[in-house]
Motif scaffolding. Structure first.
Motif, short mmCIF file in Angstrom:
data_model
loop_
_atom_site.label_atom_id
_atom_site.label_comp_id
_atom_site.label_asym_id
_atom_site.label_seq_id
_atom_site.Cartn_x
_atom_site.Cartn_y
_atom_site.Cartn_z
N UNK A 5 45.33 37.94 56.27
CA UNK A 5 46.73 37.33 55.56
C UNK A 5 46.15 36.76 54.36
N UNK A 6 45.08 37.11 53.57
CA UNK A 6 44.63 36.26 52.70
C UNK A 6 45.10 36.77 51.28
N UNK A 7 45.83 37.66 51.25
CA UNK A 7 46.73 38.10 50.02
C UNK A 7 45.72 39.35 49.23
N UNK A 8 45.49 39.22 48.20
CA UNK A 8 44.81 40.20 47.34
C UNK A 8 43.32 39.68 47.29
N UNK A 9 43.24 38.73 47.67
CA UNK A 9 41.90 38.11 47.54
C UNK A 9 40.58 38.87 48.08
N UNK A 10 40.81 39.15 49.16
CA UNK A 10 39.61 39.76 50.08
C UNK A 10 39.70 41.20 49.22
N UNK A 11 40.64 42.04 48.77
CA UNK A 11 40.47 43.33 48.43
C UNK A 11 39.77 43.11 47.01
N UNK A 12 40.01 42.03 46.17
CA UNK A 12 39.52 41.89 44.71
C UNK A 12 37.99 41.46 45.11
N UNK A 13 37.66 40.76 46.04
CA UNK A 13 36.28 40.27 46.29
C UNK A 13 35.34 41.38 46.71
N UNK A 14 35.87 42.19 47.78
CA UNK A 14 35.19 43.21 48.47
C UNK A 14 35.20 44.33 47.48
N UNK A 15 36.19 44.44 46.51
CA UNK A 15 36.31 45.88 45.52
C UNK A 15 35.01 45.44 44.73
N UNK A 16 34.74 44.37 44.09
CA UNK A 16 33.74 44.04 43.27
C UNK A 16 32.33 43.93 43.91
N UNK A 17 32.44 43.51 45.11
CA UNK A 17 31.04 43.88 46.14
C UNK A 17 30.51 45.31 46.17
N UNK A 18 31.70 45.92 46.48
CA UNK A 18 31.44 47.60 46.58
C UNK A 18 31.06 47.98 45.16
N UNK A 19 31.61 47.68 44.01
CA UNK A 19 31.17 48.20 42.79
C UNK A 19 29.79 47.72 42.67
N UNK A 62 36.68 48.60 49.04
CA UNK A 62 38.05 48.45 48.95
C UNK A 62 38.76 48.37 50.40
N UNK A 63 38.27 49.11 51.32
CA UNK A 63 38.58 49.14 52.48
C UNK A 63 38.38 48.15 53.31
N UNK A 64 37.24 47.57 53.16
CA UNK A 64 36.99 46.16 53.84
C UNK A 64 37.69 45.14 53.46
N UNK A 65 37.90 45.09 52.21
CA UNK A 65 38.76 44.03 51.40
C UNK A 65 40.32 44.33 51.98
N UNK A 66 40.66 45.57 51.94
CA UNK A 66 42.25 45.80 52.66
C UNK A 66 42.14 45.38 54.02
N UNK A 67 41.17 45.55 54.91
CA UNK A 67 41.22 45.10 56.23
C UNK A 67 41.40 43.71 56.56
N UNK A 68 40.37 42.98 55.53
CA UNK A 68 40.29 41.67 55.57
C UNK A 68 41.69 40.99 55.41
N UNK A 69 42.35 41.44 54.18
CA UNK A 69 43.51 40.96 53.75
C UNK A 69 44.70 41.09 54.92
N UNK A 70 44.60 42.27 55.60
CA UNK A 70 45.60 42.77 56.37
C UNK A 70 45.60 41.85 57.69
N UNK A 71 44.48 41.56 58.15
CA UNK A 71 44.22 40.94 59.51
C UNK A 71 44.10 39.23 59.34
#
Length: 131
Positions: free
Chosen positions: A73-87, A62-71
């Motif tokens: 600007x990909x919206x929620x997609x980075x968080x969704x993808x990396x959250x699933x990968x983390x799971x 989730x942290x990696x997805x948030x950082x990807x989205x933040x820097x």
């Protein structure tokens, strides 16, 4: 007089034997209770280890997805993808720690081979000329 001392000594020895037998029974019960408590503590330790590995993997994803989205600007997609990968990584870590999935051998990882096959992933029935 010697006879009285001998009988009193024998009586004392019998009482001491009886008391020691009772204490040994109590010690056996205490040892069994301690063994059960030790097994219980081991179970709690394993449960805490497995749960912390899973939660850590999800949080890192989730942290990696948030950082990807933040820097980026990909919206929620980075968080969704990396959250699933983390799971998925958390589930795999838990299964490895529980012994349900074997870790690849380091030599196989370095050589790029599959763990179950010899010769770099080739079937052993093949010859050197490919026939």
């Amino acid at each position: 007089m010697a006879d009285d001392q001998k009988t009193s000594l024998e009586d004392r020895l019998k009482r001491l034997d009886a008391e020691l037998a009772e204490r040994r029974k109590d010690d056996g019960a205490e040892a069994a209770a301690e063994a059960r408590a030790s097994e219980s503590r081991k179970g709690y330790a394993v449960a805490m280890k497995l749960s912390s590995e899973f939660v850590a993997a999800v949080i890192v994803g989730a942290l990696l997805g948030y950082l990807l989205d933040h820097f980026a600007g990909t919206g929620p997609w980075g968080m969704i993808v990396f959250l699933l990968l983390g799971f998925c990584a958390g589930v795999l870590n838990v299964m490895r720690a529980a012994g349900m999935v074997a870790s690849p051998h380091p030599v196989d990882r370095l050589a790029g081979r599959e763990p179950g096959k010899a010769g770099g992933g080739r079937d052993e029935t093949e010859t050197k000329d490919g026939a």
